[in-house]
Design an enzyme around this catalytic site. Structure first.
Site, PDB file in Angstrom:
ATOM      1  N   ASP A   8       0.866  -1.191   0.000  1.00 16.54           N
ATOM      2  CA  ASP A   8       0.000   0.000   0.000  1.00 16.54           C
ATOM      3  C   ASP A   8       0.901   1.239   0.000  1.00 16.54           C
ATOM      4  OD1 ASP A   8      -2.382   1.575   0.122  1.00 16.54           O
ATOM      5  OD2 ASP A   8      -2.055   1.879   2.245  1.00 16.54           O
ATOM      6  N   TYR A  40      -0.514   8.809  -2.339  1.00 15.52           N
ATOM      7  CA  TYR A  40      -0.454   8.587  -3.785  1.00 15.52           C
ATOM      8  C   TYR A  40      -1.590   9.341  -4.493  1.00 15.52           C
ATOM      9  CZ  TYR A  40       2.958   4.687  -3.911  1.00 15.52           C
ATOM     10  OH  TYR A  40       4.087   3.907  -3.863  1.00 15.52           O
ATOM     11  N   GLY A  41      -2.697   9.515  -3.796  1.00 15.96           N
ATOM     12  CA  GLY A  41      -3.924  10.007  -4.432  1.00 15.96           C
ATOM     13  C   GLY A  41      -3.856  11.427  -4.960  1.00 15.96           C
ATOM     14  N   CYS A  71      -4.340  -1.369  -2.184  1.00 16.43           N
ATOM     15  CA  CYS A  71      -4.409   0.062  -2.438  1.00 16.43           C
ATOM     16  C   CYS A  71      -5.246   0.265  -3.700  1.00 16.43           C
ATOM     17  CB  CYS A  71      -2.984   0.591  -2.662  1.00 16.43           C
ATOM     18  SG  CYS A  71      -2.894   2.336  -3.095  1.00 16.43           S
ATOM     19  N   ASN A  72      -6.364   0.938  -3.560  1.00 16.36           N
ATOM     20  CA  ASN A  72      -7.235   1.159  -4.726  1.00 16.36           C
ATOM     21  C   ASN A  72      -6.556   2.040  -5.761  1.00 16.36           C
ATOM     22  OD1 ASN A  72     -10.274   0.245  -3.931  1.00 16.36           O
ATOM     23  ND2 ASN A  72      -9.134   0.894  -2.137  1.00 16.36           N
ATOM     24  N   THR A  73      -5.800   3.032  -5.284  1.00  8.97           N
ATOM     25  CA  THR A  73      -5.172   3.987  -6.194  1.00  8.97           C
ATOM     26  C   THR A  73      -4.112   3.291  -7.055  1.00  8.97           C
ATOM     27  OG1 THR A  73      -5.502   5.622  -4.446  1.00  8.97           O
ATOM     28  CG2 THR A  73      -4.096   6.271  -6.272  1.00  8.97           C
ATOM     29  N   CYS A 181     -10.983   3.374  -0.479  1.00  5.76           N
ATOM     30  CA  CYS A 181      -9.558   3.594  -0.207  1.00  5.76           C
ATOM     31  C   CYS A 181      -9.274   2.809   1.058  1.00  5.76           C
ATOM     32  CB  CYS A 181      -9.293   5.084   0.016  1.00  5.76           C
ATOM     33  SG  CYS A 181      -7.669   5.430   0.743  1.00  5.76           S
ATOM     34  N   THR A 182      -8.160   2.083   1.069  1.00  4.26           N
ATOM     35  CA  THR A 182      -7.919   1.176   2.187  1.00  4.26           C
ATOM     36  C   THR A 182      -7.543   1.898   3.484  1.00  4.26           C
ATOM     37  OG1 THR A 182      -5.661   0.841   1.358  1.00  4.26           O
ATOM     38  CG2 THR A 182      -7.331  -0.797   0.749  1.00  4.26           C
ATOM     39  N   HIS A 183      -7.267   3.188   3.401  1.00  4.94           N
ATOM     40  CA  HIS A 183      -7.046   3.936   4.640  1.00  4.94           C
ATOM     41  C   HIS A 183      -8.368   4.240   5.366  1.00  4.94           C
ATOM     42  CE1 HIS A 183      -3.039   4.752   2.936  1.00  4.94           C
ATOM     43  NE2 HIS A 183      -2.678   5.261   4.115  1.00  4.94           N
TER      44      HIS A 183
HETATM   45  N1  DGL Z   1      -4.685   3.424   0.488  1.00 11.50           N
HETATM   46  C1  DGL Z   1      -4.754   3.904  -0.825  1.00 11.50           C
HETATM   47  C2  DGL Z   1      -6.000   3.519  -1.563  1.00 11.50           C
HETATM   48  O1  DGL Z   1      -6.587   2.509  -1.249  1.00 11.50           O
HETATM   49  C3  DGL Z   1      -4.044   5.134  -1.280  1.00 11.50           C
HETATM   50  C4  DGL Z   1      -4.122   6.362  -0.450  1.00 11.50           C
HETATM   51  C5  DGL Z   1      -3.163   7.455  -0.914  1.00 11.50           C
HETATM   52  O2  DGL Z   1      -1.968   7.232  -0.781  1.00 11.50           O
HETATM   53  O3  DGL Z   1      -3.629   8.502  -1.385  1.00 11.50           O
HETATM   54  O4  DGL Z   1      -6.418   4.178  -2.495  1.00 11.50           O
END
Ligand code: DGL
Length: 249
Positions: A8, A40-41, A71-73, A181-183
């Site tokens: 992630d 990352y987003g 991580c979805n992104t 988003c996994t966060h």
């Molecule tokens: N945890 C991530 C997701 O599922 C990315 C979050 C990020 O870094 O912006 O999209």
């Protein structure tokens, strides 16, 4: 038996790892959090792709038997590239829009994700394909990633932030929201506090882990189970990270 690699941009994938350890407790896990480069987003697609592949190359160098892109992104940007690059199963995530549409019955669905996930074709195509009645709305909650990365889980910070983001939205029209988003599952109890009680909160974590289990088939481990944690390549003590997380996820 080799370990399973988890990736992630930061600590968000630990919400998926937690489910994996429940379903597959005998596995060894290598968790790569690219926290030095999170979020990352807010980055460009090209930048995310290059950071992501550097991290998954690192996991491959540690001879993992599968990679979960928790991580979805990163999945939206790079899952095809990773699958073409490695000869092991690479399991990705996508916002759980389909189960949410079912759960919402005839009400609307609101998808929360990072800015980049919501901009990319992968998400737009998913919605075009399954949202035949035009019931899906979406909203980025990018700052939640930064709060989590700073281990800031307190109601006093999170509730006012969510209230501001939702101030122009009539939440009563929704039957379900998607944590894309996994966060975001770290903040589930704050979502619960602010959403009308009948709104279902859906994430794709269990689906992803079941997919992992199915892909590994007879290649499952029978050991004690363990987790090693790498922050952008440097090993840290996993127990220290775990201690700082909310217990309620
Ligand atoms: N945890 C991530 C997701 O599922 C990315 C979050 C990020 O870094 O912006 O999209």
């Amino acid at each position: 038996m080799p370990a399973i690699g988890f990736f992630d941009s930061g600590i968000g994938g630990l919400t998926v790892l937690r489910e994996a350890r429940q379903l597959l407790p005998k596995e060894d896990y290598l968790y790569y959090a690219d926290s030095d480069h999170a979020p990352y987003g807010t980055k460009s697609r090209e930048m995310v792709l290059s950071l992501f592949l550097a991290a998954t190359d690192f996991l491959m160098d540690h001879r993992v038997k599968a990679i979960v892109v928790a991580c979805n992104t990163a999945t939206s940007v790079g899952i095809e590239a990773a699958r073409a690059r490695y000869n092991i199963p690479v399991i990705g995530m996508e916002p759980a829009v389909k189960p949410a549409l079912l759960a919402a019955k005839d009400k609307r669905v609101l998808v929360f994700a990072t800015k980049l996930t919501l901009q990319l074709d992968k998400f737009r195509n998913l919605v075009d394909r399954i949202d035949t009645e035009n019931r899906v709305d979406y909203l980025p909650l990018q700052e939640l990633v930064e709060f989590a990365e700073n281990f800031e889980f307190d109601d006093n910070t999170i509730l006012p932030y969510l209230k501001t983001q939702w101030s122009n939205i009539n939440l009563n029209q929704y039957g379900a929201v998607v944590l894309g988003c996994t966060h975001f599952p770290f903040f589930r109890h704050q979502f619960k506090k602010l959403l009308p009680p009948e709104v279902q909160i859906i994430d794709g974590n269990l689906g992803t882990v079941k997919n992992l289990q199915a892909r590994l088939k007879e290649n499952l481990n029978k050991g004690e189970g363990s987790v090693r944690y790498f922050r952008s390549g440097r090993e840290l003590l996993f127990s220290e990270i775990e201690k700082a997380l909310p217990h309620s996820i």
